[in-house]
Write an enzyme that holds these catalytic residues in place. Structure first.
Site, short mmCIF file in Angstrom:
data_model
loop_
_atom_site.label_atom_id
_atom_site.label_comp_id
_atom_site.label_asym_id
_atom_site.label_seq_id
_atom_site.Cartn_x
_atom_site.Cartn_y
_atom_site.Cartn_z
N ASP A 9 -1.18 -4.24 -4.75
CA ASP A 9 0.09 -3.51 -5.21
C ASP A 9 0.33 -2.39 -4.37
OD1 ASP A 9 0.77 -0.82 -7.57
OD2 ASP A 9 2.35 -2.52 -6.98
N ASP A 11 2.85 0.50 -4.43
CA ASP A 11 3.28 2.11 -4.82
C ASP A 11 2.20 2.50 -5.95
OD1 ASP A 11 6.65 1.28 -4.78
OD2 ASP A 11 5.62 2.29 -3.39
N ASP A 19 8.34 8.66 -10.04
CA ASP A 19 9.34 7.98 -10.96
C ASP A 19 10.75 7.97 -10.39
OD1 ASP A 19 7.38 9.67 -13.63
OD2 ASP A 19 7.32 7.63 -12.62
N TYR A 21 11.53 6.60 -7.81
CA TYR A 21 11.33 5.55 -6.72
C TYR A 21 11.04 6.06 -5.55
CZ TYR A 21 13.03 2.80 -10.46
OH TYR A 21 13.36 2.28 -11.80
N GLN A 54 10.09 -4.09 -6.26
CA GLN A 54 10.87 -3.29 -5.66
C GLN A 54 12.31 -3.42 -6.24
OE1 GLN A 54 10.14 -0.86 -3.48
NE2 GLN A 54 8.05 -1.31 -3.75
N HIS A 93 14.49 -7.61 -7.17
CA HIS A 93 15.37 -7.91 -8.44
C HIS A 93 14.95 -7.01 -9.53
CE1 HIS A 93 14.31 -12.05 -6.82
NE2 HIS A 93 15.31 -11.91 -6.79
N ARG A 102 9.04 -11.08 -10.28
CA ARG A 102 8.67 -9.59 -10.79
C ARG A 102 7.70 -9.58 -11.78
NH1 ARG A 102 11.01 -4.35 -12.04
NH2 ARG A 102 10.38 -3.81 -14.20
N ASP A 128 -1.90 -0.39 -10.06
CA ASP A 128 -2.16 0.72 -10.83
C ASP A 128 -1.28 0.84 -12.29
OD1 ASP A 128 0.85 3.12 -9.96
OD2 ASP A 128 0.48 0.82 -9.62
O1 LIG Z 1 3.89 -0.51 -8.05
P1 LIG Z 1 4.95 -1.17 -7.25
O2 LIG Z 1 5.06 -2.61 -7.84
O3 LIG Z 1 4.51 -1.50 -5.70
O4 LIG Z 1 6.18 -0.67 -7.03
C1 LIG Z 1 6.77 0.03 -8.22
C2 LIG Z 1 8.02 0.66 -7.88
O5 LIG Z 1 8.79 -0.48 -7.41
C3 LIG Z 1 8.90 1.23 -9.05
O6 LIG Z 1 8.80 0.48 -10.08
C4 LIG Z 1 9.54 1.19 -11.26
O7 LIG Z 1 9.35 0.36 -12.37
P2 LIG Z 1 10.71 -0.47 -12.51
O8 LIG Z 1 11.05 -1.66 -11.44
O9 LIG Z 1 12.02 0.31 -12.75
O10 LIG Z 1 10.29 -1.43 -14.11
C5 LIG Z 1 8.89 2.58 -11.56
O11 LIG Z 1 7.61 2.39 -11.99
C6 LIG Z 1 9.05 3.40 -10.21
O12 LIG Z 1 8.17 4.65 -10.31
C7 LIG Z 1 8.18 2.71 -9.17
O13 LIG Z 1 8.28 3.64 -7.92
MG LIG Z 2 2.27 0.25 -8.62
ZN LIG Z 3 11.86 -11.10 -8.30
#
Ligand SMILES: O=P(O)(O)OC[C@@H](O)[C@H]1O[C@@H](OP(=O)(O)O)[C@@H](O)[C@@H](O)[C@@H]1O
Ligand SMILES: [Mg+2]
Ligand SMILES: [Zn+2]
Length: 179
Positions: A9, A11, A19, A21, A54, A93, A102, A128
């Site tokens: 993964d 982020d 939070d 992004y 993303q 998406h 996703r 994570d």
């Molecule tokens: O951990 P990976 O998969 O690499 O990326 C997570 C990010 O796309 C973002 O995903 C979002 O969740 P939502 O997509 O809004 O449910 C939130 O958790 C953000 O804090 C986070 O930066």
């Molecule tokens: Mg992550």
């Molecule tokens: Zn997708």
């Protein structure tokens, strides 16, 4: 010869998460030891791929050019340490689009395994968030939780049976390289 493939993964595993992004290259900051860990794994013969949600793209927080710039940054930092990053797959998406990629859906893991023509069974996927672990479980891969990013919070949830837990990516690299 069996390919040693590790999927990460992004982020909260490779770089700090937020939070709000990660919306720019400037906000994309590697976690301590993560670049070195990827480079060491690469130099030890591991192929390191990335599967990342993303939804910030769908939400309009940043565009594909910015996302690509973040990944170019990752690649160049690892290259500076003599390693390389493999395939990076992302889901652009939003949660309500019903896509197949996703997480917790396993579509990105399936794409990466197909790209390298390897089995997903027991393949380590490091994340994570609970969705990362569930994506791994869905395709009989090995869920691996790190305590960085949202990992400490995820620890408080009900984890898939058999989830392995490490402090960070550096600890995972040490385990895989020396065992
Ligand atoms: O951990 P990976 O998969 O690499 O990326 C997570 C990010 O796309 C973002 O995903 C979002 O969740 P939502 O997509 O809004 O449910 C939130 O958790 C953000 O804090 C986070 O930066
Ligand atoms: Mg992550
Ligand atoms: Zn997708």
């Amino acid at each position: 010869m069996l390919l040693k493939l590790l999927i990460l993964d992004r982020d909260g595993v490779i770089n700090y998460d937020s939070d709000a992004y990660i919306k720019s290259v400037e906000e994309w900051i590697p976690l301590p030891g993560s670049i070195e860990a990827i480079a060491q794994l690469s130099k030890a013969g591991w192929t390191v791929a990335v599967a990342t949600n993303q939804s910030g793209i769908a939400r309009g927080y940043y565009d594909l050019a910015t996302l690509d710039a973040m990944h170019e940054r990752l690649r160049s930092l690892v290259a500076e340490q003599g390693g390389e990053v493999g395939l990076i797959v992302y889901c652009p998406h939003g949660p309500d689009e019903g896509c197949d990629c996703r997480k917790p859906k396993p579509g990105m893991l399936q794409s990466i395994a197909a790209h390298y023509n390897v089995s997903l069974t027991n393949l380590w996927f490091v994340g994570d968030s609970l969705g990362d672990l569930e994506a791994a479980k869905a395709v009989d891969s090995q869920p691996v939780l790190v305590k960085t990013g949202k990992g400490e919070k995820t620890l408080g949830k009900t984890l898939p049976v058999g989830t392995l837990i490490f402090d960070d990516l550096a600890a995972i690299a040490a385990e895989l390289i020396h065992n």
